[in-house]
Design a protein around this motif. Structure first.
Motif, PDB file in Angstrom:
ATOM      1  N   LYS A 164     -38.403   3.417 -38.711  1.00 13.68           N
ATOM      2  CA  LYS A 164     -39.662   2.780 -38.316  1.00 13.68           C
ATOM      3  C   LYS A 164     -39.392   1.516 -37.497  1.00 13.68           C
ATOM      4  CE  LYS A 164     -44.020   1.020 -40.170  1.00 13.68           C
ATOM      5  NZ  LYS A 164     -44.822   0.731 -41.413  1.00 13.68           N
ATOM      6  N   ALA A 165     -38.391   0.758 -37.910  1.00 15.77           N
ATOM      7  CA  ALA A 165     -38.078  -0.497 -37.221  1.00 15.77           C
ATOM      8  C   ALA A 165     -37.592  -0.259 -35.806  1.00 15.77           C
ATOM      9  CB  ALA A 165     -37.023  -1.266 -38.019  1.00 15.77           C
ATOM     10  N   VAL A 166     -36.655   0.673 -35.627  1.00 20.01           N
ATOM     11  CA  VAL A 166     -36.105   0.902 -34.291  1.00 20.01           C
ATOM     12  C   VAL A 166     -37.136   1.563 -33.383  1.00 20.01           C
ATOM     13  CG1 VAL A 166     -35.042   3.194 -34.618  1.00 20.01           C
ATOM     14  CG2 VAL A 166     -33.965   1.514 -33.110  1.00 20.01           C
ATOM     15  N   ALA A 167     -37.996   2.415 -33.947  1.00 19.91           N
ATOM     16  CA  ALA A 167     -39.043   3.041 -33.148  1.00 19.91           C
ATOM     17  C   ALA A 167     -40.045   2.004 -32.647  1.00 19.91           C
ATOM     18  CB  ALA A 167     -39.753   4.114 -33.976  1.00 19.91           C
ATOM     19  N   ASP A 168     -40.376   1.042 -33.508  1.00 16.54           N
ATOM     20  CA  ASP A 168     -41.324   0.003 -33.121  1.00 16.54           C
ATOM     21  C   ASP A 168     -40.710  -0.905 -32.054  1.00 16.54           C
ATOM     22  OD1 ASP A 168     -43.992  -1.119 -33.684  1.00 16.54           O
ATOM     23  OD2 ASP A 168     -42.862  -2.915 -34.255  1.00 16.54           O
ATOM     24  N   TYR A 169     -39.427  -1.208 -32.204  1.00 15.24           N
ATOM     25  CA  TYR A 169     -38.763  -2.036 -31.203  1.00 15.24           C
ATOM     26  C   TYR A 169     -38.735  -1.337 -29.835  1.00 15.24           C
ATOM     27  CZ  TYR A 169     -35.188  -4.586 -28.657  1.00 15.24           C
ATOM     28  OH  TYR A 169     -34.526  -5.306 -27.698  1.00 15.24           O
ATOM     29  N   ILE A 170     -38.444  -0.061 -29.845  1.00 13.14           N
ATOM     30  CA  ILE A 170     -38.397   0.723 -28.602  1.00 13.14           C
ATOM     31  C   ILE A 170     -39.759   0.710 -27.899  1.00 13.14           C
ATOM     32  CG2 ILE A 170     -38.324   3.123 -27.770  1.00 13.14           C
ATOM     33  CD1 ILE A 170     -35.940   3.498 -29.741  1.00 13.14           C
ATOM     34  N   ALA A 171     -40.849   0.760 -28.696  1.00 10.33           N
ATOM     35  CA  ALA A 171     -42.187   0.770 -28.105  1.00 10.33           C
ATOM     36  C   ALA A 171     -42.443  -0.455 -27.234  1.00 10.33           C
ATOM     37  CB  ALA A 171     -43.243   0.857 -29.194  1.00 10.33           C
ATOM     38  N   GLY A 172     -41.851  -1.579 -27.614  1.00 12.71           N
ATOM     39  CA  GLY A 172     -42.057  -2.811 -26.845  1.00 12.71           C
ATOM     40  C   GLY A 172     -40.967  -3.116 -25.858  1.00 12.71           C
ATOM     41  N   LEU A 173     -39.994  -2.226 -25.770  1.00 13.67           N
ATOM     42  CA  LEU A 173     -38.840  -2.471 -24.894  1.00 13.67           C
ATOM     43  C   LEU A 173     -39.228  -2.299 -23.437  1.00 13.67           C
ATOM     44  CD1 LEU A 173     -35.823  -3.097 -25.232  1.00 13.67           C
ATOM     45  CD2 LEU A 173     -35.401  -0.638 -25.315  1.00 13.67           C
ATOM     46  N   ARG A 174     -38.714  -3.207 -22.599  1.00 14.98           N
ATOM     47  CA  ARG A 174     -39.007  -3.093 -21.161  1.00 14.98           C
ATOM     48  C   ARG A 174     -37.950  -3.829 -20.361  1.00 14.98           C
ATOM     49  NH1 ARG A 174     -44.789  -5.792 -21.217  1.00 14.98           N
ATOM     50  NH2 ARG A 174     -44.868  -4.566 -23.124  1.00 14.98           N
TER      51      ARG A 174
ATOM     52  N   ALA B   8     -44.399   4.406 -15.559  1.00 11.63           N
ATOM     53  CA  ALA B   8     -44.719   4.351 -16.983  1.00 11.63           C
ATOM     54  C   ALA B   8     -45.441   3.051 -17.314  1.00 11.63           C
ATOM     55  CB  ALA B   8     -43.445   4.467 -17.807  1.00 11.63           C
ATOM     56  N   LYS B   9     -46.452   3.148 -18.147  1.00 14.08           N
ATOM     57  CA  LYS B   9     -47.137   1.956 -18.607  1.00 14.08           C
ATOM     58  C   LYS B   9     -46.378   1.370 -19.793  1.00 14.08           C
ATOM     59  CE  LYS B   9     -51.710   3.578 -17.160  1.00 14.08           C
ATOM     60  NZ  LYS B   9     -53.056   4.011 -17.613  1.00 14.08           N
ATOM     61  N   PRO B  10     -46.236   0.054 -19.844  1.00 18.67           N
ATOM     62  CA  PRO B  10     -45.467  -0.559 -20.949  1.00 18.67           C
ATOM     63  C   PRO B  10     -46.163  -0.370 -22.285  1.00 18.67           C
ATOM     64  CG  PRO B  10     -46.584  -2.243 -19.662  1.00 18.67           C
ATOM     65  CD  PRO B  10     -46.767  -0.954 -18.911  1.00 18.67           C
ATOM     66  N   GLY B  11     -45.363  -0.353 -23.332  1.00 19.04           N
ATOM     67  CA  GLY B  11     -45.908  -0.294 -24.684  1.00 19.04           C
ATOM     68  C   GLY B  11     -45.690  -1.620 -25.392  1.00 19.04           C
ATOM     69  N   PHE B  12     -46.017  -1.659 -26.674  1.00 22.96           N
ATOM     70  CA  PHE B  12     -45.914  -2.919 -27.425  1.00 22.96           C
ATOM     71  C   PHE B  12     -45.444  -2.644 -28.846  1.00 22.96           C
ATOM     72  CE2 PHE B  12     -49.213  -3.288 -24.221  1.00 22.96           C
ATOM     73  CZ  PHE B  12     -48.860  -4.460 -23.566  1.00 22.96           C
TER      74      PHE B  12
ATOM     75  N   GLN C 198     -28.387  12.615 -18.711  1.00 25.25           N
ATOM     76  CA  GLN C 198     -27.617  12.565 -19.956  1.00 25.25           C
ATOM     77  C   GLN C 198     -28.457  12.090 -21.138  1.00 25.25           C
ATOM     78  OE1 GLN C 198     -23.544  10.961 -19.725  1.00 25.25           O
ATOM     79  NE2 GLN C 198     -23.911  10.628 -17.553  1.00 25.25           N
ATOM     80  N   TYR C 199     -29.075  10.903 -20.977  1.00 21.81           N
ATOM     81  CA  TYR C 199     -29.813  10.321 -22.097  1.00 21.81           C
ATOM     82  C   TYR C 199     -31.200   9.899 -21.616  1.00 21.81           C
ATOM     83  CZ  TYR C 199     -25.093  10.171 -23.948  1.00 21.81           C
ATOM     84  OH  TYR C 199     -23.834  10.514 -24.347  1.00 21.81           O
ATOM     85  N   PRO C 200     -32.235  10.235 -22.375  1.00 24.40           N
ATOM     86  CA  PRO C 200     -33.600   9.986 -21.900  1.00 24.40           C
ATOM     87  C   PRO C 200     -33.984   8.514 -21.896  1.00 24.40           C
ATOM     88  CG  PRO C 200     -33.627  10.797 -24.146  1.00 24.40           C
ATOM     89  CD  PRO C 200     -32.209  10.930 -23.668  1.00 24.40           C
ATOM     90  N   ARG C 201     -34.945   8.221 -21.071  1.00 24.26           N
ATOM     91  CA  ARG C 201     -35.585   6.911 -21.067  1.00 24.26           C
ATOM     92  C   ARG C 201     -36.388   6.767 -22.364  1.00 24.26           C
ATOM     93  NH1 ARG C 201     -38.311   3.214 -17.428  1.00 24.26           N
ATOM     94  NH2 ARG C 201     -40.281   2.533 -18.343  1.00 24.26           N
ATOM     95  N   LEU C 202     -36.278   5.616 -23.017  1.00 30.19           N
ATOM     96  CA  LEU C 202     -37.010   5.348 -24.257  1.00 30.19           C
ATOM     97  C   LEU C 202     -38.019   4.219 -24.106  1.00 30.19           C
ATOM     98  CD1 LEU C 202     -34.136   5.496 -26.922  1.00 30.19           C
ATOM     99  CD2 LEU C 202     -35.644   7.344 -26.173  1.00 30.19           C
ATOM    100  N   SER C 203     -37.805   3.357 -23.145  1.00 28.66           N
ATOM    101  CA  SER C 203     -38.601   2.145 -22.993  1.00 28.66           C
ATOM    102  C   SER C 203     -40.106   2.433 -23.015  1.00 28.66           C
ATOM    103  CB  SER C 203     -38.237   1.475 -21.661  1.00 28.66           C
ATOM    104  OG  SER C 203     -39.050   0.356 -21.430  1.00 28.66           O
ATOM    105  N   GLY C 204     -40.813   1.772 -23.935  1.00 28.98           N
ATOM    106  CA  GLY C 204     -42.267   1.878 -23.992  1.00 28.98           C
ATOM    107  C   GLY C 204     -42.796   3.123 -24.669  1.00 28.98           C
ATOM    108  N   GLN C 205     -41.901   3.968 -25.195  1.00 28.43           N
ATOM    109  CA  GLN C 205     -42.354   5.208 -25.833  1.00 28.43           C
ATOM    110  C   GLN C 205     -43.145   4.898 -27.105  1.00 28.43           C
ATOM    111  OE1 GLN C 205     -43.562   8.242 -25.718  1.00 28.43           O
ATOM    112  NE2 GLN C 205     -41.664   8.916 -24.689  1.00 28.43           N
ATOM    113  N   HIS C 206     -44.125   5.741 -27.408  1.00 32.79           N
ATOM    114  CA  HIS C 206     -44.924   5.538 -28.623  1.00 32.79           C
ATOM    115  C   HIS C 206     -44.023   5.493 -29.853  1.00 32.79           C
ATOM    116  CE1 HIS C 206     -48.633   6.046 -26.453  1.00 32.79           C
ATOM    117  NE2 HIS C 206     -48.365   7.298 -26.113  1.00 32.79           N
ATOM    118  N   ALA C 207     -44.227   4.509 -30.694  1.00 37.77           N
ATOM    119  CA  ALA C 207     -43.416   4.376 -31.902  1.00 37.77           C
ATOM    120  C   ALA C 207     -43.594   5.572 -32.831  1.00 37.77           C
ATOM    121  CB  ALA C 207     -43.774   3.087 -32.632  1.00 37.77           C
TER     122      ALA C 207
END
Length: 214
Positions: A204-214, A117-121, A161-170
């Motif tokens: 919106k806040a948690v989705a944006d944070y997840i986008a940059g998570l790595r 997966a390519k990292p997000g921001f 059980q639970y999906p990977r979220l790291s870097g997902q589009h916000a």
């Protein structure tokens, strides 16, 4: 002789019991091992069916479409099966899933998850700290659980059980959280219960944070 007889009796008692079969009956064949995914077929199917929306290697460049690379294969198979059955409602994905067998789904899932997966921001500096607090600690006074408890602190998730979220589009993450909250997506009671307590700003806040998570 008595000693020999005793030894024979002891040996017979110690021998493992064998299953009994009636005359002419043959023992049942052992269950077949599950077939391993065919990554060559998986790549071909992904390229033909999925790549236009999700990217050639599963790293979608379209913010409305999720990144699939490095996702847990069991999770992807489950989602495809639920698109097909209608448990997860999406007319576009249902059309694609209807054309796939369980074997196709497995091949596709295991192929795309083998791709890095390519990292997000994160983009919204004003909200990212709020997103981090929700993701890592939840909101105690409203009984909102921390996302990290199920999806892990770095967003790697828990396989099967639970999906990977790291870097997902916000944009995609926010859309799914709203869908859970509003009852448009109903294939996870746990996520419906969590999202029901979040307002638009928190989503919106948690989705944006997840986008940059790595």
């Amino acid at each position: 002789m008595k000693l020999l007889a005793s030894m024979l009796i002891a040996a017979a008692l110690a021998a493992p019991a064998l299953p009994a079969f009636s005359a002419g009956e043959t023992p049942a064949a052992p269950p077949k091992a599950a077939a391993k995914p065919d990554l060559v077929k998986g790549e071909a199917s992904f390229t033909a069916v999925c790549a236009a929306c999700h990217g050639a290697d599963g790293n979608s460049a379209i913010a409305a479409n999720p990144k699939l690379s490095q996702q847990h294969p069991e999770y992807l198979v489950k989602q495809l099966q639920e698109f097909k059955s209608g448990k997860r409602n999406d007319p576009v994905m249902k059309g694609f899933a209807m054309a796939l067998s369980d074997e196709d789904m497995k091949n596709i899932a295991y192929w795309v998850t083998s791709k890095a997966a390519k990292p997000g921001f994160a983009k919204d500096k004003a909200l990212v700290s709020l997103g981090e607090r929700i993701y890592r600690g939840g909101i105690a006074d409203r009984q909102i659980a921390a996302c990290a408890g199920c999806h892990s602190p770095n967003g790697a998730g828990i396989p099967a059980q639970y999906p990977r979220l790291s870097g997902q589009h916000a944009d995609y993450t926010a859309t799914q959280l709203v869908a859970f909250r509003d009852g448009k997506r109903a294939n996870s009671l746990q996520m419906t219960q969590v999202a029901a307590k979040l307002n638009d700003r928190e989503i919106k806040a948690v989705a944006d944070y997840i986008a940059g998570l790595r």
